[in-house]
Design an enzyme around this catalytic site. Structure first.
Site, PDB file in Angstrom:
ATOM      1  N   GLU A  40      40.515  32.583  47.452  1.00  0.00           N
ATOM      2  CA  GLU A  40      39.409  33.548  47.423  1.00  0.00           C
ATOM      3  C   GLU A  40      38.973  33.939  48.841  1.00  0.00           C
ATOM      4  O   GLU A  40      38.685  35.110  49.094  1.00  0.00           O
ATOM      5  CB  GLU A  40      38.236  32.968  46.622  1.00  0.00           C
ATOM      6  CG  GLU A  40      38.567  32.901  45.131  1.00  0.00           C
ATOM      7  CD  GLU A  40      37.575  32.117  44.288  1.00  0.00           C
ATOM      8  OE1 GLU A  40      37.790  32.043  43.054  1.00  0.00           O
ATOM      9  OE2 GLU A  40      36.590  31.578  44.819  1.00  0.00           O
ATOM     10  N   HIS A  44      28.688  33.577  42.354  1.00  0.00           N
ATOM     11  CA  HIS A  44      30.002  32.966  42.138  1.00  0.00           C
ATOM     12  C   HIS A  44      30.247  31.902  43.198  1.00  0.00           C
ATOM     13  O   HIS A  44      29.884  32.097  44.355  1.00  0.00           O
ATOM     14  CB  HIS A  44      31.108  34.027  42.250  1.00  0.00           C
ATOM     15  CG  HIS A  44      32.470  33.417  42.465  1.00  0.00           C
ATOM     16  ND1 HIS A  44      33.225  32.936  41.424  1.00  0.00           N
ATOM     17  CD2 HIS A  44      33.169  33.139  43.598  1.00  0.00           C
ATOM     18  CE1 HIS A  44      34.348  32.417  41.913  1.00  0.00           C
ATOM     19  NE2 HIS A  44      34.333  32.527  43.225  1.00  0.00           N
ATOM     20  N   LYS A  69      26.542  38.225  43.222  1.00  0.00           N
ATOM     21  CA  LYS A  69      27.039  39.313  42.379  1.00  0.00           C
ATOM     22  C   LYS A  69      26.036  40.477  42.373  1.00  0.00           C
ATOM     23  O   LYS A  69      24.890  40.322  42.819  1.00  0.00           O
ATOM     24  CB  LYS A  69      27.271  38.774  40.962  1.00  0.00           C
ATOM     25  CG  LYS A  69      28.313  37.634  40.900  1.00  0.00           C
ATOM     26  CD  LYS A  69      28.464  37.127  39.460  1.00  0.00           C
ATOM     27  CE  LYS A  69      29.377  35.924  39.393  1.00  0.00           C
ATOM     28  NZ  LYS A  69      29.513  35.402  38.004  1.00  0.00           N
ATOM     29  N   TYR A  74      39.195  37.592  39.601  1.00  0.00           N
ATOM     30  CA  TYR A  74      39.030  36.825  38.352  1.00  0.00           C
ATOM     31  C   TYR A  74      40.343  36.723  37.565  1.00  0.00           C
ATOM     32  O   TYR A  74      40.296  36.547  36.353  1.00  0.00           O
ATOM     33  CB  TYR A  74      37.944  37.474  37.496  1.00  0.00           C
ATOM     34  CG  TYR A  74      36.525  37.066  37.872  1.00  0.00           C
ATOM     35  CD1 TYR A  74      36.155  35.728  37.978  1.00  0.00           C
ATOM     36  CD2 TYR A  74      35.535  38.030  38.089  1.00  0.00           C
ATOM     37  CE1 TYR A  74      34.861  35.356  38.310  1.00  0.00           C
ATOM     38  CE2 TYR A  74      34.238  37.661  38.419  1.00  0.00           C
ATOM     39  CZ  TYR A  74      33.910  36.309  38.516  1.00  0.00           C
ATOM     40  OH  TYR A  74      32.620  35.936  38.835  1.00  0.00           O
ATOM     41  N   ASN A  91      24.837  35.992  35.781  1.00  0.00           N
ATOM     42  CA  ASN A  91      24.474  34.687  36.361  1.00  0.00           C
ATOM     43  C   ASN A  91      24.446  34.691  37.888  1.00  0.00           C
ATOM     44  O   ASN A  91      24.527  33.644  38.522  1.00  0.00           O
ATOM     45  CB  ASN A  91      25.341  33.568  35.773  1.00  0.00           C
ATOM     46  CG  ASN A  91      26.818  33.739  36.069  1.00  0.00           C
ATOM     47  OD1 ASN A  91      27.218  34.659  36.778  1.00  0.00           O
ATOM     48  ND2 ASN A  91      27.638  32.853  35.535  1.00  0.00           N
TER      49      ASN A  91
END
Ligand code: ATP
Ligand code: MG
Length: 137
Positions: free
Chosen positions: A126, A115, A9, A49, A112
């Site tokens: 995805e 992913h 990310k 998402y 975080n």
């Protein structure tokens, strides 16, 4: 062979953790079959998402994912989906074990750094969302 979608990310890229994260997947023995760097649009982030669209943090999460470069990857190997999630650690870095990517390198759930697909169906969806067939080796 099993394939999973992994994305570093914007916070992970900005903090210079790309090599560290790739190295952990490589050392485990997984095979990198696709990689590119992209700045996703907010609309694209919302697609990625979509399962979380009812959650209170959805808007902020999509703003964040589209805020800068993301390193999108496909990793292949036996158990790549489940073991990839083990390498990554729990969603909340406060609960991720030391030795995991989030446990070692992140502090808060909204930042975080990485992913990983959470199952065979999401992995397939995805990979298809982020990559064209000819981008995979
Ligand atoms: P990812 O899908 O990014 O790999 P995950 O599968 O561990 O993470 P999800 O439940 O799918 O966790 O949540 C997606 C992302 O939404 C998380 O990685 C985190 O960045 C963010 N998120 C989850 N819960 C919260 C929360 N309570 N507050 C803020 N952000 C959250
Ligand atoms: Mg998830």
């Amino acid at each position: 062979m099993e394939r999973t979608f992994i994305a570093i990310k914007p916070d992970g890229v900005q903090r210079g953790l790309v090599a560290e994260i790739i190295s952990r997947f490589e050392r485990k023995g997984f095979k990198l079959v696709a990689i590119k760097i992209v700045v996703p649009s907010k609309q694209f982030a919302q697609k990625h998402y979509h399962d979380l669209k009812e959650r209170p943090f959805f808007n902020g999460l999509c703003d964040f994912l589209s805020s800068g470069p993301v390193v999108a990857m496909v990793w292949e190997g036996e158990g790549a989906i489940t073991y990839g999630r083990k390498l990554i650690g729990a969603t909340d870095p406060q609960k991720s074990e030391p030795g995991t990517i989030r446990g070692d390198l992140a502090v808060v759930v909204g930042r975080n750094i990485i992913h990983g697909s959470d199952g065979p169906e999401t992995a397939k969806d995805e990979i298809n969302l982020w990559f064209k067939g000819e981008e995979l080796v």
